[in-house]
Design a protein around this motif. Structure first.
Motif, PDB file in Angstrom:
ATOM      1  N   ALA A 214       0.970  -1.094   0.026  1.00 21.41           N
ATOM      2  CA  ALA A 214      -0.021   0.134  -0.116  1.00 21.41           C
ATOM      3  C   ALA A 214       0.771   1.269  -0.121  1.00 21.41           C
ATOM      4  O   ALA A 214       0.585   2.385  -0.729  1.00 21.41           O
ATOM      5  CB  ALA A 214      -0.943   0.062   1.182  1.00 21.41           C
ATOM      6  N   THR A 215       1.880   1.309   0.849  1.00 21.53           N
ATOM      7  CA  THR A 215       2.881   2.257   0.851  1.00 21.53           C
ATOM      8  C   THR A 215       3.408   2.686  -0.700  1.00 21.53           C
ATOM      9  O   THR A 215       3.535   3.892  -1.034  1.00 21.53           O
ATOM     10  CB  THR A 215       3.806   2.262   1.977  1.00 21.53           C
ATOM     11  N   ALA A 217       2.279   1.809  -3.443  1.00 19.61           N
ATOM     12  CA  ALA A 217       1.157   2.303  -4.113  1.00 19.61           C
ATOM     13  C   ALA A 217       1.022   3.635  -4.117  1.00 19.61           C
ATOM     14  O   ALA A 217       0.882   4.336  -5.133  1.00 19.61           O
ATOM     15  CB  ALA A 217      -0.067   1.286  -4.084  1.00 19.61           C
ATOM     16  N   ASN A 218       1.105   4.278  -2.952  1.00 23.02           N
ATOM     17  CA  ASN A 218       0.767   5.375  -2.738  1.00 23.02           C
ATOM     18  C   ASN A 218       1.896   6.517  -3.080  1.00 23.02           C
ATOM     19  O   ASN A 218       1.785   7.716  -3.282  1.00 23.02           O
ATOM     20  CB  ASN A 218       0.452   5.520  -1.137  1.00 23.02           C
ATOM     21  N   ARG A 219       3.204   5.712  -3.218  1.00 24.61           N
ATOM     22  CA  ARG A 219       4.349   6.600  -3.788  1.00 24.61           C
ATOM     23  C   ARG A 219       4.790   6.207  -4.937  1.00 24.61           C
ATOM     24  O   ARG A 219       6.072   5.997  -5.372  1.00 24.61           O
ATOM     25  CB  ARG A 219       5.390   6.165  -2.716  1.00 24.61           C
ATOM     26  N   LYS A 220       3.841   5.727  -5.813  1.00 24.49           N
ATOM     27  CA  LYS A 220       4.172   5.474  -7.191  1.00 24.49           C
ATOM     28  C   LYS A 220       4.941   6.495  -7.917  1.00 24.49           C
ATOM     29  O   LYS A 220       5.981   6.114  -8.633  1.00 24.49           O
ATOM     30  CB  LYS A 220       2.875   4.884  -7.972  1.00 24.49           C
TER      31      LYS A 220
END
Length: 351
Positions: A214-215, A217-220
């Protein structure tokens, strides 16, 4: 003739009912003989099905194989994909609000009916008039035609023909390998037991992996930027691959030479350290004496005690110079620049 008279009587009955009530909508409004007694105060429940098959109005509604009501209407749901059935249930029958509904068949070729049953979860509230049982709480049993269709597929084009081959190959594998198979199964049992005993750690690891995903994905965008910026560096490493390989090879040769030197000089190094041991021991025995003896070096030739005897900013020093034997000194007053005072010098060697 008897059949004709029965039909005529039924038609007369229909005509009479039509004349008596304007709400009569046909044969579906006639109660089936031997149907459930819904009492004087039944309540209506709407049940949603993904597929009602060939269920018809006036079909039975049962609880534990006991008739408690009947199907009044069947219609298409508002979403246009689900079927909604309205059931009339005897008012004396109490069901939880989270009850489930199943579409069942009385026998192999019998009629369809709806079975109401409590959910496996904890009972919540009470199902009353106007209640709704959603699609998620309904299901149906497989149809007789579906069972035979699947059986036909298995027999005609399925795996029946391969069962003999599978059995023969399994017999070949297990013949004479019983001990190995038993040991393998024991190992598998231990593995499963260990995994079961560490399921909390595995769950935590999976949760951590989920959080990491998730982290990321949020910092793609940051990851994409880092990879983009890393490309020139990787290109430089690729261009200098030959030099890096040569450097590593040289480093390998250097390490070999260093190891060889250390091995050959090991005896001398040990001897030097052994000879150095007494010196280090004497230094250790000197302790604080050596630092104190070195304190006089910055103020040589005066010790710290001299400072207490100095008054003012200057220190008067009286020096006596004695020439070396055989050195002739000029008479007093000669060779002295004019204007400078002369000091009497002591004679050397009686001169």
């Amino acid at each position: 003739m008897a059949t004709k008279r029965a039909i005529a009587a039924l038609a007369a009955c229909c005509v009479a009912l039509t004349a008596c009530s304007s709400d009569f909508k046909g044969v579906y409004d006639l109660p089936l003989p031997g149907g459930a007694d819904i009492g004087d105060h039944p309540y209506r429940v709407t049940v949603q099905f993904a597929d009602v098959l060939d269920l018809v109005p006036q079909a039975a509604v049962k609880v534990g194989d006991v008739p408690v009501g009947r199907v009044e209407t069947i219609r298409l749901g508002e979403d246009g994909w689900t079927a909604e059935t309205v059931l009339a249930v005897n008012g004396d029958v109490h069901l939880p609000a989270n009850a489930i509904a199943r579409l069942r068949q009385s026998s192999l070729l019998g009629e369809k009916f709806i079975e109401l049953a409590p959910s496996a979860a904890k009972a919540e509230g009470r199902l009353g008039d106007g209640g709704v049982i959603p699609v998620a709480s309904t299901n149906r049993n497989p149809e007789f035609e579906e069972i035979f269709g699947a059986l036909s597929l298995l027999l005609n084009g399925g795996g029946i023909g391969q069962l003999q081959t599978i059995n023969r190959e399994l017999s070949k594998v297990m013949d004479g390998n019983e001990e190995e198979i038993r040991s393998f199964l024991s190992t598998v049992e231990k593995l499963v037991s260990n995994l079961d005993s560490h399921r909390s750690e595995i769950t935590s690891a999976l949760d951590g992996l989920n959080q990491l995903s998730a982290t990321l994905a949020n910092r793609k965008k940051q990851v994409e930027g880092a990879l983009t910026d890393l490309t020139p560096g990787l290109q430089s490493l690729s261009d200098q691959r030959t030099q890096l390989v040569s450097m590593l090879q040289s480093l390998d040769r250097l390490s070999g030479v260093g190891v060889d030197v250390i091995k050959k000089s090991r005896a001398d190094l040990v001897a030097d350290l052994t000879a150095l041991a007494p010196i280090l021991k004497r230094l250790a025995d000197a302790g604080e004496s050596l630092p104190k003896s070195l304190e006089i070096l910055p103020t040589f030739p005066f010790t710290d005690a001299v400072r207490d005897g100095i008054k003012g900013d200057y220190l008067n020093v009286y020096a006596t110079m004695i020439p070396a034997p055989g050195v002739e000194l000029p008479p007093p007053g000669e060779g002295v620049p004019p204007g400078l005072p002369t000091l009497p010098l002591p004679s050397s060697g009686g001169s």
